[in-house]
Design an enzyme around this catalytic site. Structure first.
Site, PDB file in Angstrom:
ATOM      1  CE  LYS A   1      -2.880   2.116   3.476  1.00 28.10           C
ATOM      2  NZ  LYS A   1      -3.597   2.134   4.235  1.00 28.10           N
TER       3      LYS A   1
HETATM    4  C1  R5P Z   1      -2.635   4.715   7.682  1.00 30.90           C
HETATM    5  O1  R5P Z   1      -1.081   4.068   7.657  1.00 30.90           O
HETATM    6  C2  R5P Z   1      -3.452   4.408   8.230  1.00 30.90           C
HETATM    7  O2  R5P Z   1      -3.100   2.624   8.000  1.00 30.90           O
HETATM    8  C3  R5P Z   1      -4.311   3.879   7.080  1.00 30.90           C
HETATM    9  O3  R5P Z   1      -5.227   2.570   6.832  1.00 30.90           O
HETATM   10  C4  R5P Z   1      -4.205   4.161   5.735  1.00 30.90           C
HETATM   11  O4  R5P Z   1      -3.564   5.713   6.155  1.00 30.90           O
HETATM   12  C5  R5P Z   1      -5.385   4.306   4.564  1.00 30.90           C
HETATM   13  O5  R5P Z   1      -6.356   5.448   5.516  1.00 30.90           O
HETATM   14  P1  R5P Z   1      -6.612   6.910   4.593  1.00 30.90           P
HETATM   15  O6  R5P Z   1      -7.741   6.306   3.193  1.00 30.90           O
HETATM   16  O7  R5P Z   1      -7.259   7.980   5.624  1.00 30.90           O
HETATM   17  O8  R5P Z   1      -5.311   7.667   4.801  1.00 30.90           O
END
Ligand code: R5P
Length: 261
Positions: A173
Site C-alpha cells: 500500500k
Molecule cells: C495509516 O497508515 C492507516 O493505516 C490508514 O489505514 C491509511 O492511511 C488509509 O487510510 P486513509 O485513506 O485515511 O489515508
C-alpha cells in the site's frame, strides 16, 4: 505459494473485476478517536456490502464488528507511536501471528518507514512479521511511508514499495503520486493506494481513477470515505471507479445522485 496463502489473497479481490477496495478504519491506533470513527460500528455496518476487505485493529475488530460478518479482515499488526510523538511511524509488532489467526485475519498489515533514522527497526519488524505470517499462509500488506522531507513522489515511493516487496510483502500500500506507473511497474506485487487526508469527493475519485489507470489493483481508502458528507454514496462511487472502470464524471454523478436520495 500454499493453498491457504492463495485462497486468502484471492478472497481479498472482487472475482468479477479482479480489483479490490479495502475500507481502512485503523486510524485509531495512532490517532485516537478520529473524526468520523467515534462510533465505528455505525460507520462500518452500512458500508459492508460495498467493500472487499475491512482494515482495522485487533481492538476495533473485537469491540465493533459482529462475528457473523463475512468481509475478509486486513488486520493492522504494527503500532507503538501516536500522533503526539515526533517519531510517528517508528512502529513495532503489536499483534502476534497466533492472535491474528485466532481473529481469522485474511491478511496482516505492517507499516514501514523508509528514509528515516529508524528505518532499520521498521524493516526488521516487518520481516519478522513476514516470517511468521508465511509460516501460516497469511499475506502481509506493507504500508509504506517515507521519511519527512523526502517527498511522496515516484522516486521515493517506488523505492519504499520495491523494498517492501523484496522483503516479502504479498501486497503493498502506498500513496498515489505523479508517474504512478513507475511505482506499480517496478513493484513485483499488487499495489493499492491509501486515500490520505480528506479532499473533495471529485478529487478523491479522480485520484482513485488515475491510480487504477496506472495499474493499481485497488484502493485502501479511509478518510475520503468515512469523512465524506455521505459515506455510503462515496463508497459506491469509489466502487464504480475501481470495479466498473467508470469515468470520474460518471462516478461523481453517481455520488451526487445517491447522496440526494
Ligand atoms: C495509516 O497508515 C492507516 O493505516 C490508514 O489505514 C491509511 O492511511 C488509509 O487510510 P486513509 O485513506 O485515511 O489515508
Amino acid at each position: 505459494m500454499s493453498w491457504g496463502m492463495n485462497n486468502r489473497l484471492a478472497n481479498l479481490f472482487n472475482p468479477q473485476s479482479g480489483k479490490t477496495i479495502f475500507f481502512a478504519v485503523d486510524h485509531g491506533y495512532f490517532m485516537g478517536p478520529t473524526t468520523g470513527l467515534k462510533q465505528l460500528d455505525k460507520v462500518i455496518n452500512p458500508l459492508l456490502p460495498y467493500m472487499d476487505a475491512l482494515m482495522l485493529t485487533r481492538g476495533a475488530l473485537r469491540q465493533y464488528v459482529p462475528t457473523d460478518m463475512r468481509v475478509p479482515i486486513v488486520l493492522r499488526v504494527s503500532g507503538g507511536t501516536s500522533i503526539l510523538n515526533k517519531n510517528l511511524l517508528h512502529e513495532g509488532i503489536t499483534v502476534s501471528m497466533e492472535d491474528a489467526i485466532r481473529l481469522n485475519a485474511a491478511a496482516v498489515a505492517f507499516s514501514i518507514l523508509v528514509g528515516a533514522e529508524f528505518e532499520r527497526d521498521t524493516l526488521l519488524g516487518f520481516t519478522q512479521v513476514v516470517n511468521e505470517a508465511e509460516r501460516y499462509g497469511i499475506p502481509v500488506l506493507a504500508v509504506t511511508a517515507v521519511g519527512k522531507g523526502l517527498g511522496k513522489d515516484a522516486r521515493y515511493l517506488s523505492l519504499a514499495s520495491r523494498i517492501a516487496a523484496e522483503l516479502g510483502a504479498r501486497m503493498v500500500k502506498t500513496y498515489y503520486c505523479d508517474d504512478f506507473e513507475h511505482v506499480v511497474s517496478s513493484c513485483p506485487v499488487p499495489v493499492v493506494i491509501a486515500g490520505g487526508k480528506k479532499i473533495p469527493e471529485l478529487d478523491a475519485l479522480t485520484m482513485a481513477r488515475n491510480a487504477i489507470q496506472a495499474g493499481a489493483v485497488g484502493v485502501d481508502m479511509g478518510r475520503n470515505i468515512f469523512q465524506s458528507e455521505n459515506p455510503v454514496a462515496m463508497m459506491q462511487a469509489v466502487a464504480a471507479v475501481v470495479h466498473k472502470n467508470v469515468s470520474v464524471q460518471e462516478a461523481f454523478d453517481l455520488f451526487n445522485e445517491l447522496k440526494n436520495h
